[in-house]
Design a protein around this motif. Structure first.
Motif, mmCIF file in Angstrom:
data_model
loop_
_atom_site.group_PDB
_atom_site.id
_atom_site.type_symbol
_atom_site.label_atom_id
_atom_site.label_comp_id
_atom_site.label_asym_id
_atom_site.label_seq_id
_atom_site.Cartn_x
_atom_site.Cartn_y
_atom_site.Cartn_z
ATOM 1 N N PHE A 154 -1.743 -38.995 -6.463
ATOM 2 C CA PHE A 154 -1.169 -37.983 -7.341
ATOM 3 C C PHE A 154 -0.598 -36.865 -6.468
ATOM 4 C CE2 PHE A 154 -4.456 -40.115 -9.724
ATOM 5 C CZ PHE A 154 -3.907 -40.293 -10.983
ATOM 6 N N VAL A 155 0.696 -36.640 -6.557
ATOM 7 C CA VAL A 155 1.349 -35.558 -5.833
ATOM 8 C C VAL A 155 1.452 -34.375 -6.785
ATOM 9 C CG1 VAL A 155 3.476 -34.813 -4.708
ATOM 10 C CG2 VAL A 155 2.626 -37.146 -4.359
ATOM 11 N N ASN A 156 0.923 -33.242 -6.345
ATOM 12 C CA ASN A 156 0.798 -32.068 -7.200
ATOM 13 C C ASN A 156 1.775 -30.985 -6.758
ATOM 14 O OD1 ASN A 156 -0.098 -29.874 -8.726
ATOM 15 N ND2 ASN A 156 -1.913 -29.526 -7.434
ATOM 16 N N ALA A 157 2.859 -30.797 -7.524
ATOM 17 C CA ALA A 157 3.876 -29.813 -7.156
ATOM 18 C C ALA A 157 3.335 -28.393 -7.176
ATOM 19 C CB ALA A 157 5.074 -29.921 -8.096
ATOM 20 N N ALA A 158 2.230 -28.180 -7.882
ATOM 21 C CA ALA A 158 1.640 -26.843 -7.965
ATOM 22 C C ALA A 158 0.512 -26.640 -6.953
ATOM 23 C CB ALA A 158 1.102 -26.598 -9.379
ATOM 24 N N GLY A 159 0.301 -27.613 -6.062
ATOM 25 C CA GLY A 159 -0.820 -27.551 -5.138
ATOM 26 C C GLY A 159 -0.644 -26.552 -4.004
ATOM 27 N N THR A 160 -1.770 -26.083 -3.481
ATOM 28 C CA THR A 160 -1.773 -25.143 -2.355
ATOM 29 C C THR A 160 -2.677 -25.601 -1.218
ATOM 30 O OG1 THR A 160 -3.547 -23.856 -3.413
ATOM 31 C CG2 THR A 160 -1.269 -23.169 -3.852
ATOM 32 N N ARG A 161 -3.505 -26.614 -1.441
ATOM 33 C CA ARG A 161 -4.464 -27.069 -0.434
ATOM 34 C C ARG A 161 -3.981 -28.355 0.231
ATOM 35 N NH1 ARG A 161 -10.136 -27.664 -3.259
ATOM 36 N NH2 ARG A 161 -10.841 -27.761 -1.084
ATOM 37 N N GLY A 162 -4.221 -28.444 1.548
ATOM 38 C CA GLY A 162 -3.856 -29.639 2.285
ATOM 39 C C GLY A 162 -2.583 -29.446 3.087
ATOM 40 N N ASP A 163 -2.536 -30.096 4.250
ATOM 41 C CA ASP A 163 -1.383 -30.007 5.143
ATOM 42 C C ASP A 163 -0.780 -31.396 5.295
ATOM 43 O OD1 ASP A 163 0.527 -29.516 7.004
ATOM 44 O OD2 ASP A 163 -0.840 -28.869 8.604
ATOM 45 N N TYR A 164 0.372 -31.612 4.700
ATOM 46 C CA TYR A 164 1.035 -32.908 4.754
ATOM 47 C C TYR A 164 2.414 -32.799 5.400
ATOM 48 C CZ TYR A 164 -2.732 -33.862 1.525
ATOM 49 O OH TYR A 164 -3.985 -33.981 0.947
ATOM 50 N N GLY A 165 2.647 -31.691 6.069
ATOM 51 C CA GLY A 165 3.888 -31.517 6.801
ATOM 52 C C GLY A 165 4.888 -30.636 6.078
ATOM 53 N N ASP A 166 5.794 -30.087 6.859
ATOM 54 C CA ASP A 166 6.799 -29.183 6.304
ATOM 55 C C ASP A 166 7.725 -29.894 5.321
ATOM 56 O OD1 ASP A 166 5.746 -27.154 7.842
ATOM 57 O OD2 ASP A 166 7.225 -27.363 9.454
ATOM 58 N N GLY A 167 8.053 -31.149 5.616
ATOM 59 C CA GLY A 167 8.944 -31.891 4.732
ATOM 60 C C GLY A 167 8.330 -32.117 3.362
ATOM 61 N N PHE A 168 7.040 -32.410 3.361
ATOM 62 C CA PHE A 168 6.320 -32.596 2.097
ATOM 63 C C PHE A 168 6.348 -31.311 1.279
ATOM 64 C CE2 PHE A 168 2.551 -32.690 -0.569
ATOM 65 C CZ PHE A 168 2.452 -34.017 -0.992
ATOM 66 N N ASP A 169 6.029 -30.199 1.942
ATOM 67 C CA ASP A 169 6.021 -28.907 1.244
ATOM 68 C C ASP A 169 7.409 -28.545 0.718
ATOM 69 O OD1 ASP A 169 3.345 -28.665 1.764
ATOM 70 O OD2 ASP A 169 3.572 -27.253 3.422
ATOM 71 N N ALA A 170 8.430 -28.868 1.499
ATOM 72 C CA ALA A 170 9.797 -28.564 1.067
ATOM 73 C C ALA A 170 10.152 -29.337 -0.201
ATOM 74 C CB ALA A 170 10.784 -28.895 2.184
ATOM 75 N N PHE A 171 9.708 -30.582 -0.279
ATOM 76 C CA PHE A 171 9.991 -31.374 -1.468
ATOM 77 C C PHE A 171 9.242 -30.828 -2.675
ATOM 78 C CE2 PHE A 171 9.419 -35.122 -4.244
ATOM 79 C CZ PHE A 171 10.759 -35.416 -4.477
ATOM 80 N N LEU A 172 7.990 -30.404 -2.492
ATOM 81 C CA LEU A 172 7.239 -29.822 -3.605
ATOM 82 C C LEU A 172 7.934 -28.573 -4.135
ATOM 83 C CD1 LEU A 172 3.422 -30.106 -2.793
ATOM 84 C CD2 LEU A 172 4.961 -31.763 -3.870
ATOM 85 N N ARG A 173 8.405 -27.744 -3.217
ATOM 86 C CA ARG A 173 9.084 -26.515 -3.665
ATOM 87 C C ARG A 173 10.378 -26.847 -4.407
ATOM 88 N NH1 ARG A 173 6.484 -24.277 1.028
ATOM 89 N NH2 ARG A 173 8.087 -25.049 2.446
ATOM 90 N N TYR A 174 11.046 -27.896 -3.976
ATOM 91 C CA TYR A 174 12.271 -28.315 -4.662
ATOM 92 C C TYR A 174 11.967 -28.814 -6.072
ATOM 93 C CZ TYR A 174 16.541 -31.000 -5.608
ATOM 94 O OH TYR A 174 17.683 -31.503 -6.172
ATOM 95 N N LEU A 175 10.856 -29.516 -6.229
ATOM 96 C CA LEU A 175 10.471 -29.978 -7.559
ATOM 97 C C LEU A 175 10.261 -28.811 -8.501
ATOM 98 C CD1 LEU A 175 7.888 -32.799 -6.730
ATOM 99 C CD2 LEU A 175 10.207 -33.110 -7.625
ATOM 100 N N SER A 176 9.673 -27.743 -7.981
ATOM 101 C CA SER A 176 9.384 -26.577 -8.813
ATOM 102 C C SER A 176 10.607 -25.698 -9.026
ATOM 103 C CB SER A 176 8.259 -25.742 -8.177
ATOM 104 O OG SER A 176 7.071 -26.506 -8.065
ATOM 105 N N ASN A 177 11.506 -25.701 -8.033
ATOM 106 C CA ASN A 177 12.695 -24.843 -8.110
ATOM 107 C C ASN A 177 13.814 -25.525 -7.324
ATOM 108 O OD1 ASN A 177 14.704 -22.918 -7.945
ATOM 109 N ND2 ASN A 177 13.351 -21.234 -7.362
ATOM 110 N N ASP A 178 14.757 -26.136 -8.052
ATOM 111 C CA ASP A 178 15.761 -26.950 -7.355
ATOM 112 C C ASP A 178 16.853 -26.134 -6.666
ATOM 113 O OD1 ASP A 178 17.302 -26.145 -9.487
ATOM 114 O OD2 ASP A 178 17.519 -28.142 -10.372
ATOM 115 N N THR A 179 16.690 -24.819 -6.611
ATOM 116 C CA THR A 179 17.595 -24.006 -5.797
ATOM 117 C C THR A 179 17.042 -23.793 -4.394
ATOM 118 O OG1 THR A 179 16.641 -21.866 -6.444
ATOM 119 C CG2 THR A 179 18.366 -22.788 -7.875
ATOM 120 N N VAL A 180 15.805 -24.220 -4.161
ATOM 121 C CA VAL A 180 15.156 -24.041 -2.855
ATOM 122 C C VAL A 180 15.376 -25.306 -2.029
ATOM 123 C CG1 VAL A 180 12.995 -23.607 -1.657
ATOM 124 C CG2 VAL A 180 13.431 -22.507 -3.872
#
Length: 276
Positions: A154-180
């Motif tokens: 389960f990939v959680n776009a609202a998550g804050t815990r865990g380090d899965y790399g900058d690319g992973f975090d960038a994709f999560l932020r895009y899911l939440s806000n597609d201008t980022v």
């Protein structure tokens, strides 16, 4: 106005957009590698909204994106826009369907590839704050993995815990806000979204699909289309109305138009969303 669509607001979490964009094998491979942190052999097969059936005694299911790689591993990728009760059991059923689909192609158990179900969730499905929840079968006594090749993520776009790399975090932020846009991969996905969104033929298809979706619901309600003669028109009207609301809430409205002409698919959706 009926049929109006704000195309400027259609993003990757839109049902048809998600399937259209990630039917591209390169973007699809990048998605799986990014979300799971693995290297994938070339993508051999991608199917959007595929119907999987584990047999006459089991419930069928419609998956958002079914993917097979060069090593014979299969992935079911689901986009989940709203919180859904019982999501863990739904994931369990999808894992069973993917597993059965692999063996239906004549593979022996020992030769079958891995089966992985991935839910991309806009909301935290378990409320513990992890960016990714990985579930695999383990021994209750000592915690050792069973190594059966199955897992549910389960990939959680609202998550804050865990380090899965900058690319992973960038994709999560895009899911939440597609201008980022904070990575090359996200840029590629966003470029694909914009290309699809600006394509006049796709816009026409999207609008026709919306009209077809509304019209077929109306026709079904007018005609009282039934699964069987024992189900009255009024009950079916109510079922279709509830199913339409459930699908729209889950960001999967696109599935109903095709299902109305296919009793197997329609029955699977009614069972999945427990519409009675």
């Amino acid at each position: 106005m009926r049929g109006d669509i704000d195309f400027d607001r259609l993003g990757i979490t839109d049902d048809l957009m998600f399937g259209t964009v990630f039917q591209d094998p390169n973007l699809c491979q990048g998605l799986i590698e990014l979300l799971l942190g693995i290297q994938v052999e070339k993508i051999e097969f991608v199917e959007r909204q595929g119907l999987l059936d584990a047999g006459p005694l089991s419930r069928a299911g419609i998956v958002d994106l079914l993917v097979r790689d060069g090593a014979g591993n299969e992935y079911d990728v689901e986009m989940q826009n709203v919180a859904t009760p019982g999501i863990a059991r739904r994931a369990r059923r999808y894992l069973t369907l993917v597993d059965a689909n692999m063996l239906d192609r004549g593979q022996r158990f020992e030769d079958a590839g891995d089966a992985i179900v991935i839910f991309i969730c806009a909301n935290d499905p378990f409320g513990r704050g992890w960016k990714r929840y990985d579930f695999m079968r383990t021994c209750a006594q000592d915690g050792q993995p069973m190594d059966d090749g199955t897992s549910i993520v389960f990939v959680n776009a609202a998550g804050t815990r865990g380090d899965y790399g900058d690319g992973f975090d960038a994709f999560l932020r895009y899911l939440s806000n597609d201008t980022v846009i904070e990575s090359d991969y996200v840029r590629s996905v966003d470029d694909a979204v914009r290309g699809v969104r600006d394509n006049p033929q796709w816009r026409r298809y999207r609008m026709l699909w919306s009209e077809k979706y509304r019209d077929e619901i109306a026709d079904a309600m007018d005609e009282g289309r039934a699964e069987g003669e024992a189900i009255g028109a009024r009950r079916r009207d109510e079922q279709l109305a509830r199913l339409a609301r459930a699908l729209e809430g889950a960001g999967r409205a696109g599935e109903l138009a095709g299902a109305l002409g296919d009793e197997a698919r329609l029955g699977a959706l009614l069972r999945e969303f427990d519409v009675k």
